[in-house]
Write a protein that holds these residues in place. Structure first.
Motif, short mmCIF file in Angstrom:
data_model
loop_
_atom_site.label_atom_id
_atom_site.label_comp_id
_atom_site.label_asym_id
_atom_site.label_seq_id
_atom_site.Cartn_x
_atom_site.Cartn_y
_atom_site.Cartn_z
N UNK A 193 -85.04 12.81 -68.41
CA UNK A 193 -85.31 13.65 -67.25
C UNK A 193 -84.10 13.80 -66.33
N UNK A 194 -83.24 12.78 -66.29
CA UNK A 194 -82.03 12.84 -65.48
C UNK A 194 -80.81 12.72 -66.40
N UNK A 195 -79.87 13.59 -66.22
CA UNK A 195 -78.69 13.62 -67.09
C UNK A 195 -77.83 12.36 -66.94
N UNK A 196 -77.32 11.87 -68.05
CA UNK A 196 -76.40 10.73 -68.09
C UNK A 196 -76.88 9.55 -67.25
N UNK A 197 -78.12 9.15 -67.48
CA UNK A 197 -78.71 8.07 -66.71
C UNK A 197 -79.36 7.05 -67.63
N UNK A 198 -79.05 5.77 -67.40
CA UNK A 198 -79.71 4.67 -68.07
C UNK A 198 -80.63 3.97 -67.08
N UNK A 199 -81.83 3.64 -67.52
CA UNK A 199 -82.82 3.00 -66.65
C UNK A 199 -82.99 1.55 -67.07
N UNK A 200 -82.72 0.63 -66.14
CA UNK A 200 -82.81 -0.80 -66.42
C UNK A 200 -84.25 -1.28 -66.19
N UNK A 201 -84.77 -2.07 -67.10
CA UNK A 201 -86.10 -2.64 -66.94
C UNK A 201 -86.10 -4.09 -67.42
N UNK A 202 -87.12 -4.84 -67.05
CA UNK A 202 -87.20 -6.26 -67.44
C UNK A 202 -88.60 -6.58 -67.93
N UNK A 203 -88.67 -7.52 -68.89
CA UNK A 203 -89.95 -8.00 -69.42
C UNK A 203 -90.09 -9.49 -69.17
N UNK A 204 -91.31 -9.90 -68.78
CA UNK A 204 -91.64 -11.32 -68.67
C UNK A 204 -92.87 -11.59 -69.53
N UNK A 205 -92.83 -12.68 -70.30
CA UNK A 205 -93.88 -12.98 -71.26
C UNK A 205 -94.50 -14.35 -71.02
N UNK A 206 -95.72 -14.49 -71.53
CA UNK A 206 -96.38 -15.80 -71.61
C UNK A 206 -96.68 -16.04 -73.09
N UNK A 207 -96.07 -17.09 -73.66
CA UNK A 207 -96.26 -17.39 -75.08
C UNK A 207 -97.59 -18.10 -75.27
N UNK A 208 -98.40 -17.62 -76.22
CA UNK A 208 -99.73 -18.14 -76.47
C UNK A 208 -99.74 -19.08 -77.67
N UNK A 209 -100.82 -19.78 -77.82
CA UNK A 209 -100.95 -20.75 -78.91
C UNK A 209 -101.63 -20.11 -80.13
N UNK A 210 -101.06 -18.99 -80.61
CA UNK A 210 -101.60 -18.30 -81.78
C UNK A 210 -100.45 -17.85 -82.66
N UNK A 211 -100.68 -17.84 -83.98
CA UNK A 211 -99.65 -17.39 -84.92
C UNK A 211 -100.24 -16.41 -85.93
N UNK A 212 -99.35 -15.65 -86.54
CA UNK A 212 -99.74 -14.69 -87.58
C UNK A 212 -98.55 -14.51 -88.53
#
Length: 236
Positions: free
Chosen positions: A118-137
């Motif tokens: 939507x905006x020319x020559x623009x990078x948008x910074x974002x962050x993720x935070x997680x909670x690790x659960x006691x499950x596997x696959x």
């Protein structure tokens, strides 16, 4: 079966020795759970939205995307779809896989961002935070651990990552876990991002090429969008 075991063993060897110069590619597909979709449509009040989504679902095809990475960086994007028509067809679910944006993880600077459409020559910074659960696959022969994305809104997002590939990358905006994400689910399992193949590829161009794009945080990006778009100015 022997070939599969040999393939998995070779992959383990590649990452066990942490070859910093190695470049890898992961293929993902975006899948749609029709049973969950039908339940959601039954409770949907907006008739126009309900009609639009149901029509899009009728022509749904698995969206393909790929992640290219090494120890220093990763780049994720939707694969170009082969179309017979001269003009590309709009795909609502392709947007959920990343659309036309490219998603980056600079592992040296610990920075995640995507290119704005939507905006020319623009990078948008974002962050993720997680909670690790006691499950596997098990996915592609790897034991994967389940994690929940911590959100400030309703809805849950889950991801499954493997410690055997100790890089914090994944599909779309999902990353920043202590291992490669091989599966993610959004909207209560309606949409799934699933890795189907991991392979080593030849060295090529740098994964993150130098450019003159500016960087904005998500809040800065939102404010600038409102300034540039009269339709968004009333949104707070």
């Amino acid at each position: 079966m022997k070939k599969l075991i040999l393939f998995i063993s070779l992959i383990f060897c590649y990452f066990s020795y942490a070859q910093t110069n190695g470049v890898y590619e992961v293929d993902y597909i975006l899948q749609l759970d029709n049973e969950i979709l039908n339940k959601s449509l039954k409770t949907m009040k907006d008739k126009s939205t309900k009609f639009f989504i149901s029509k899009q679902a009728e022509t749904f095809k698995e969206v393909q995307s790929k992640l290219v990475f090494n120890a220093k960086a990763a780049k994720y994007a939707v694969r170009e779809q082969l179309r017979s028509d001269a003009k590309p067809k709009f795909n609502y679910f392709e947007g959920h896989a990343g659309g036309e944006s490219i998603y980056y993880f600079d592992n040296m600077k610990k920075r995640t961002y995507y290119t704005s459409t939507l905006l020319s020559k623009t990078n948008v910074i974002y962050k993720n935070k997680w909670k690790i659960l006691n499950e596997t696959e098990e996915i592609l022969g790897f034991t994967c651990y389940k994690a929940e994305l911590i959100l400030n809104q309703k809805g849950k997002i889950y991801a499954w990552f493997t410690k055997k590939i100790p890089f914090p990358y994944g599909p779309y905006t999902f990353n920043n876990l202590p291992g490669l994400i091989l599966k993610a689910e959004v909207k209560n399992g309606l949409i799934t991002y699933l890795a189907t193949n991991i392979k080593r590829k030849k060295e090529g161009k740098p994964i993150i090429e130098k450019n003159d794009y500016r960087f904005l945080t998500e809040s800065e990006y939102s404010k600038e969008l409102k300034k540039n778009n009269l339709l968004l100015q009333d949104i707070k």
